[in-house]
Enzyme design. Sequence first.
Site, PDB file in Angstrom:
ATOM      1  N   ASP A 105       0.825  -1.209   0.000  1.00  0.00           N
ATOM      2  CA  ASP A 105       0.000   0.000   0.000  1.00  0.00           C
ATOM      3  C   ASP A 105       0.858   1.257   0.000  1.00  0.00           C
ATOM      4  O   ASP A 105       2.068   1.210   0.236  1.00  0.00           O
ATOM      5  CB  ASP A 105      -0.907   0.022   1.236  1.00  0.00           C
ATOM      6  CG  ASP A 105      -1.981  -1.044   1.194  1.00  0.00           C
ATOM      7  OD1 ASP A 105      -2.275  -1.541   0.087  1.00  0.00           O
ATOM      8  OD2 ASP A 105      -2.534  -1.384   2.257  1.00  0.00           O
ATOM      9  N   TYR A 157       6.115  -9.496   8.033  1.00  0.00           N
ATOM     10  CA  TYR A 157       5.919  -8.054   8.150  1.00  0.00           C
ATOM     11  C   TYR A 157       6.318  -7.594   9.553  1.00  0.00           C
ATOM     12  O   TYR A 157       6.146  -8.321  10.538  1.00  0.00           O
ATOM     13  CB  TYR A 157       4.452  -7.684   7.919  1.00  0.00           C
ATOM     14  CG  TYR A 157       4.016  -7.680   6.477  1.00  0.00           C
ATOM     15  CD1 TYR A 157       4.168  -6.545   5.685  1.00  0.00           C
ATOM     16  CD2 TYR A 157       3.447  -8.813   5.901  1.00  0.00           C
ATOM     17  CE1 TYR A 157       3.754  -6.538   4.364  1.00  0.00           C
ATOM     18  CE2 TYR A 157       3.032  -8.808   4.573  1.00  0.00           C
ATOM     19  CZ  TYR A 157       3.186  -7.667   3.815  1.00  0.00           C
ATOM     20  OH  TYR A 157       2.776  -7.664   2.499  1.00  0.00           O
TER      21      TYR A 157
END
Length: 258
Positions: free
Chosen positions: A55, A114
Amino acid sequence: MKKYFYVVDIQYLGYRFHGWQKQPNVKTLHLMVDRTLNYIMEGKYFKTLTSGRTDAMVSAEHAAFELFLKEPIRNETEFLALFNYNLPQDIRALSIKEVNAEFNIIQNSKVKEYLYLFTFGEKCHPFCAPIMTTILDDLDIDIMKHGAKLFEGEHYLWSYCYKPTENGVYIREIVTCELVENHIYTASYFPEQSYILRVKGKGFMRNQIRLMMGTLIDLGKGNLTLKDIEESFIPDSKIKMDYIAPASGLILNSVEFE
């Protein structure tokens, strides 16, 4: 005509980019990568595919894209050096290796890790903003650590998908989910204490990590309980977790192909 296939390991600071995917009238990572390749290859044919989109404002220590060519790269070391010389300073290619035609960067099974970097309780130096989220309210870190461990294993995660659809796959397995003190990223202007949410798994849905982080922040503020998180895992549960944590704290740490 024979084709040649390469995987490029790449890292970037995502703060000034609108994510990976090309979009009209905005600066994206894919646009800058392709623009640089087109320049150094002097207009010769190439195509790039990424292992997954990130994103806007999300960064990466290790991301990957596949490079398709009609001519082989004669010297990979020289190619990598030339690529880096012409890339913007907030994008760096770490390695390039040739793969065979059977390799598919999208379909090949992969494990991603992540990191979400955050701190709380004080206004931070503005230089922290590109990679660290600051929560000005007090947080109960101990209960957040317990909440993070609840996500480990196989769960129904409809509540942690942005705009879920009727036919989505919401049974997902999270291999690792833990909240730890940050000893990875340091700087003279960083706050005295900061924390990392570390999440590892095979597949993540849109905004999943940020919704998980937002839920843990709400837990730390006292707006949610551990039971609320447990109940969100109940099959066919439609409990909506509304807080999507800011994108700039999220870092794609690694992509491993199995």
